[in-house]
Motif scaffolding. Structure first.
Motif, PDB file in Angstrom:
ATOM      1  N   TYR A 244       0.832  -1.207   0.000  1.00  0.00           N
ATOM      2  CA  TYR A 244       0.000   0.000   0.000  1.00  0.00           C
ATOM      3  C   TYR A 244       0.868   1.259   0.000  1.00  0.00           C
ATOM      4  CZ  TYR A 244      -3.017   3.687   1.834  1.00  0.00           C
ATOM      5  OH  TYR A 244      -3.676   4.878   2.029  1.00  0.00           O
ATOM      6  N   GLN A 245       1.951   1.201   0.758  1.00  0.00           N
ATOM      7  CA  GLN A 245       2.826   2.364   0.881  1.00  0.00           C
ATOM      8  C   GLN A 245       3.702   2.565  -0.355  1.00  0.00           C
ATOM      9  OE1 GLN A 245       5.829   2.071   3.948  1.00  0.00           O
ATOM     10  NE2 GLN A 245       5.981   4.287   4.161  1.00  0.00           N
ATOM     11  N   LYS A 246       4.163   1.473  -0.964  1.00  0.00           N
ATOM     12  CA  LYS A 246       5.198   1.583  -1.995  1.00  0.00           C
ATOM     13  C   LYS A 246       4.715   1.343  -3.426  1.00  0.00           C
ATOM     14  CE  LYS A 246       9.020   0.248   1.064  1.00  0.00           C
ATOM     15  NZ  LYS A 246      10.166  -0.685   1.255  1.00  0.00           N
ATOM     16  N   PHE A 247       3.634   0.602  -3.592  1.00  0.00           N
ATOM     17  CA  PHE A 247       3.197   0.277  -4.952  1.00  0.00           C
ATOM     18  C   PHE A 247       2.650   1.530  -5.634  1.00  0.00           C
ATOM     19  CE2 PHE A 247       0.175  -1.389  -8.116  1.00  0.00           C
ATOM     20  CZ  PHE A 247       1.000  -2.285  -8.783  1.00  0.00           C
ATOM     21  N   PRO A 248       3.080   1.809  -6.866  1.00  0.00           N
ATOM     22  CA  PRO A 248       2.647   3.033  -7.562  1.00  0.00           C
ATOM     23  C   PRO A 248       1.221   2.910  -8.095  1.00  0.00           C
ATOM     24  CG  PRO A 248       4.058   1.740  -9.003  1.00  0.00           C
ATOM     25  CD  PRO A 248       4.051   1.031  -7.672  1.00  0.00           C
ATOM     26  N   SER A 249       0.289   2.870  -7.182  1.00  0.00           N
ATOM     27  CA  SER A 249      -1.110   2.694  -7.567  1.00  0.00           C
ATOM     28  C   SER A 249      -1.735   4.028  -7.959  1.00  0.00           C
ATOM     29  CB  SER A 249      -1.889   2.087  -6.397  1.00  0.00           C
ATOM     30  OG  SER A 249      -3.271   2.090  -6.657  1.00  0.00           O
ATOM     31  N   PRO A 250      -2.587   4.028  -8.964  1.00  0.00           N
ATOM     32  CA  PRO A 250      -3.352   5.245  -9.274  1.00  0.00           C
ATOM     33  C   PRO A 250      -4.213   5.648  -8.073  1.00  0.00           C
ATOM     34  CG  PRO A 250      -3.517   3.635 -11.053  1.00  0.00           C
ATOM     35  CD  PRO A 250      -2.869   2.931  -9.905  1.00  0.00           C
ATOM     36  N   GLU A 251      -4.581   6.911  -8.029  1.00  0.00           N
ATOM     37  CA  GLU A 251      -5.375   7.423  -6.915  1.00  0.00           C
ATOM     38  C   GLU A 251      -6.661   8.058  -7.412  1.00  0.00           C
ATOM     39  OE1 GLU A 251      -2.950  10.121  -4.717  1.00  0.00           O
ATOM     40  OE2 GLU A 251      -1.654   8.540  -3.887  1.00  0.00           O
ATOM     41  N   VAL A 252      -7.660   8.016  -6.561  1.00  0.00           N
ATOM     42  CA  VAL A 252      -8.923   8.704  -6.813  1.00  0.00           C
ATOM     43  C   VAL A 252      -9.215   9.567  -5.592  1.00  0.00           C
ATOM     44  CG1 VAL A 252     -11.404   8.456  -7.176  1.00  0.00           C
ATOM     45  CG2 VAL A 252      -9.820   6.897  -8.327  1.00  0.00           C
ATOM     46  N   LEU A 253      -9.324  10.860  -5.799  1.00  0.00           N
ATOM     47  CA  LEU A 253      -9.539  11.811  -4.704  1.00  0.00           C
ATOM     48  C   LEU A 253      -8.443  11.693  -3.646  1.00  0.00           C
ATOM     49  CD1 LEU A 253     -13.424  11.458  -4.261  1.00  0.00           C
ATOM     50  CD2 LEU A 253     -12.162  13.195  -5.562  1.00  0.00           C
ATOM     51  N   GLY A 254      -7.236  11.411  -4.124  1.00  0.00           N
ATOM     52  CA  GLY A 254      -6.099  11.318  -3.221  1.00  0.00           C
ATOM     53  C   GLY A 254      -5.994  10.009  -2.464  1.00  0.00           C
ATOM     54  N   ILE A 255      -6.873   9.054  -2.776  1.00  0.00           N
ATOM     55  CA  ILE A 255      -6.868   7.758  -2.085  1.00  0.00           C
ATOM     56  C   ILE A 255      -6.365   6.685  -3.046  1.00  0.00           C
ATOM     57  CG2 ILE A 255      -8.269   5.997  -0.936  1.00  0.00           C
ATOM     58  CD1 ILE A 255     -10.201   8.228  -0.144  1.00  0.00           C
ATOM     59  N   SER A 256      -5.377   5.933  -2.601  1.00  0.00           N
ATOM     60  CA  SER A 256      -4.798   4.880  -3.436  1.00  0.00           C
ATOM     61  C   SER A 256      -5.841   3.805  -3.739  1.00  0.00           C
ATOM     62  CB  SER A 256      -3.598   4.250  -2.725  1.00  0.00           C
ATOM     63  OG  SER A 256      -3.187   3.073  -3.387  1.00  0.00           O
ATOM     64  N   LEU A 257      -5.869   3.358  -4.975  1.00  0.00           N
ATOM     65  CA  LEU A 257      -6.784   2.282  -5.358  1.00  0.00           C
ATOM     66  C   LEU A 257      -6.345   0.931  -4.794  1.00  0.00           C
ATOM     67  CD1 LEU A 257      -7.610   3.177  -9.084  1.00  0.00           C
ATOM     68  CD2 LEU A 257      -8.990   3.568  -7.034  1.00  0.00           C
ATOM     69  N   PHE A 258      -5.186   0.907  -4.156  1.00  0.00           N
ATOM     70  CA  PHE A 258      -4.741  -0.324  -3.497  1.00  0.00           C
ATOM     71  C   PHE A 258      -5.417  -0.492  -2.132  1.00  0.00           C
ATOM     72  CE2 PHE A 258      -1.947  -3.269  -1.306  1.00  0.00           C
ATOM     73  CZ  PHE A 258      -1.569  -4.142  -2.313  1.00  0.00           C
ATOM     74  N   LEU A 259      -5.916   0.606  -1.584  1.00  0.00           N
ATOM     75  CA  LEU A 259      -6.496   0.577  -0.236  1.00  0.00           C
ATOM     76  C   LEU A 259      -7.638  -0.428  -0.083  1.00  0.00           C
ATOM     77  CD1 LEU A 259      -6.533   1.712   2.634  1.00  0.00           C
ATOM     78  CD2 LEU A 259      -8.056   3.535   1.813  1.00  0.00           C
ATOM     79  N   PRO A 260      -8.563  -0.547  -1.046  1.00  0.00           N
ATOM     80  CA  PRO A 260      -9.654  -1.528  -0.872  1.00  0.00           C
ATOM     81  C   PRO A 260      -9.167  -2.953  -0.624  1.00  0.00           C
ATOM     82  CG  PRO A 260     -10.178  -0.040  -2.660  1.00  0.00           C
ATOM     83  CD  PRO A 260      -8.762   0.268  -2.254  1.00  0.00           C
ATOM     84  N   LEU A 261      -8.034  -3.321  -1.220  1.00  0.00           N
ATOM     85  CA  LEU A 261      -7.509  -4.669  -1.012  1.00  0.00           C
ATOM     86  C   LEU A 261      -7.092  -4.860   0.446  1.00  0.00           C
ATOM     87  CD1 LEU A 261      -6.847  -7.308  -2.536  1.00  0.00           C
ATOM     88  CD2 LEU A 261      -4.525  -6.441  -2.845  1.00  0.00           C
TER      89      LEU A 261
END
Length: 352
Positions: A244-261
Motif C-alpha cells: 500500500y505504501q510503496k506500490f505506484p497505484s493510481p489514486e482517486v480523490l487522493g486515495i490509493s486504489l490499493f487501499l480496498p484490497l
C-alpha cells in the motif's frame, strides 16, 4: 501415425508434468505467490512487453524446476511409497527410464533459466536450490528423514529460495521488502509442510520414517502448525501495508486504489477472529482441511494466491494495457470465469 505420437505425447505430459492432478501448478511457490512478481513490476516500473516475456519464461522455468524437485523425490521414494501404499509417478517405470525423465526436466529448467543466468545472484541461488532439492530426497544424505533439519531444508528449498530467485530474476533489491515478503512465504511454506507431515504421520511412524512430526510428536507439530498460521496472517498484513505504501497505484480523490484490497483483507481477518471466538475453539481453522472451503481457506489460499495478483494486475493495466495478457492468463488458469467457483468462494464467508 501422427495421432498415435500425439496421444503418447499428451499421455507423457499428463503423467509426468501433470503429476498428481497437476500439483506442479498448485504446490509451486512461485505460482502461489505470483503477486510478488507483479508487485515488483510496478515498483520497478516494468511496463513493457519485455516484462511480459520474462514473466512467461520464468513461469515455465519455475514449472520445470518444481517438476524436477517432485520427480527426484518420487524417484528416491519409490520403494518407500510402495510400502506406504502411496501413489508414485515411477511405480511402473524402470529405474533407467525414471532417471532419464528426471534429467529431461532438469534440462528443461536449465533451458528456461538461461535468460536469467547473468542477473545478479540468480545462478547462485538456483544452484543452491538444486543442491537442496536433490539432497533432500536422495541417499545417503536424504534430509527429509532428518527431523527438524529436514523440515527447515524443505521450507528453504520449496519456499525461501524460490522467493529469493524471484527477486534476483526481476532485479529487485529492497532489503526491507525482501525480508518481510520472504518471512511471510517462509511461514506459508512451514504451515503447508507441517500439515503435510501431520497427514502422513501414521504411515511415517509405521515405517519409521524420521520426519519432524514423527520425532516431535503429533500434538507438538499441531501446535507449531497453529502458531505458523498465526504468523502467516500477521505477515501477510505487513506485506499488504508495504505494498500500500510503496506500490505506484493510481489514486482517486487522493486515495490509493490499493487501499480496498487492504480493507478487504482486514475485514476477512476480523471475520475469522470473530468466528473463532463465537465457536469457542470448536471450529476447524486448518486451511488445508479437506472438509470444504471456509474463511480460513480464503485467508491463507484464495486471498494471497488469487485476489492479490488479480487486483495488482488490474492496477497495472491502468498503466499499460499489456498487463491484460497475464491477467487473462490468471483468469483462465484460476478458472475465475466459473460462476460456481466464485459462488463457493463467497459462501465460505458466511457467518455461521
Amino acid at each position: 501415425m501422427k495421432s498415435e505420437i500425439l496421444n503418447k505425447a499428451v499421455q507423457f505430459i499428463d503423467h509426468y508434468l501433470g503429476w498428481r492432478s497437476w500439483s506442479v501448478l498448485v504446490y509451486n511457490s512461485v505460482i502461489e505467490n505470483v503477486f510478488l512478481i507483479f508487485y515488483i513490476a510496478g515498483r520497478n516500473q516494468m511496463y513493457t512487453i519485455y516484462f511480459i516475456i520474462d514473466f512467461f519464461v520464468f513461469f515455465l522455468f519455475s514449472m520445470f524446476s518444481t517438476t524436477y524437485g517432485y520427480l527426484i523425490n518420487d524417484l528416491a521414494d519409490r520403494e518407500l511409497d510402495m510400502q506406504h501404499g502411496k501413489a508414485n509417478t515411477f511405480i511402473n517405470d524402470s529405474r533407467a527410464k525414471a532417471h532419464a525423465i528426471v534429467l529431461l526436466f532438469f534440462a528443461l529448467s536449465v533451458i528456461f533459466g538461461v535468460p536469467f543466468f547473468e542477473r545478479p545472484y540468480f545462478l547462485t541461488l538456483w544452484l543452491l536450490w538444486l543442491l537442496l532439492a536433490t539432497i533432500y530426497s536422495v541417499k545417503p544424505i536424504r534430509l527429509k528423514e532428518r527431523g527438524k533439519l529436514g523440515l527447515i531444508i524443505v521450507v528453504l528449498a520449496q519456499r525461501v529460495l524460490p522467493t529469493l530467485i524471484i527477486f534476483a530474476a526481476f532485479g529487485y533489491y529492497d532489503s526491507l521488502d525482501i525480508v518481510i515478503f520472504t518471512a511471510y512465504i517462509f511461514f506459508r511454506g512451514l504451515s503447508s509442510d507441517v500439515n503435510h507431515q501431520l497427514e502422513d504421520y501414521r504411515r511415517d511412524a509405521a515405517t519409521d520414517t524420521r520426519t519432524f512430526t514423527v520425532e516431535a510428536g503429533y500434538h507438538k507439530a499441531e501446535r507449531i502448525l497453529h502458531l505458523s498460521l498465526k504468523a502467516e496472517k500477521v505477515l501477510l498484513l505487513a506485506c499488504l501495508l508495504i505494498m500500500y505504501q510503496k506500490f505506484p497505484s493510481p489514486e482517486v480523490l487522493g486515495i490509493s486504489l490499493f487501499l480496498p484490497l487492504v480493507v478487504v483483507y482486514c475485514t476477512i481477518y476480523g471475520l475469522s477472529w470473530w468466528q473463532m471466538r463465537r465457536h469457542s475453539g470448536d471450529m476447524e481453522i486448518n486451511p488445508f482441511s479437506r472438509g470444504g472451503r471456509n474463511i480460513f481457506h480464503i485467508l491463507h489460499h484464495t486471498f494471497p494466491s488469487v485476489l492479490m495478483p488479480l487486483c495488482v494486475l488490474m492496477l497495472l493495466m491502468l498503466r499499460n494495457w499489456i498487463f491484460f495478457i497475464p491477467l487473462l492468463f490468471l483468469i483462465i488458469y484460476r478458472r475465475l470465469y466459473s460462476i460456481d467457483l466464485i459462488r463457493k468462494g463467497l459462501s465460505a464467508l458466511k457467518f455461521a
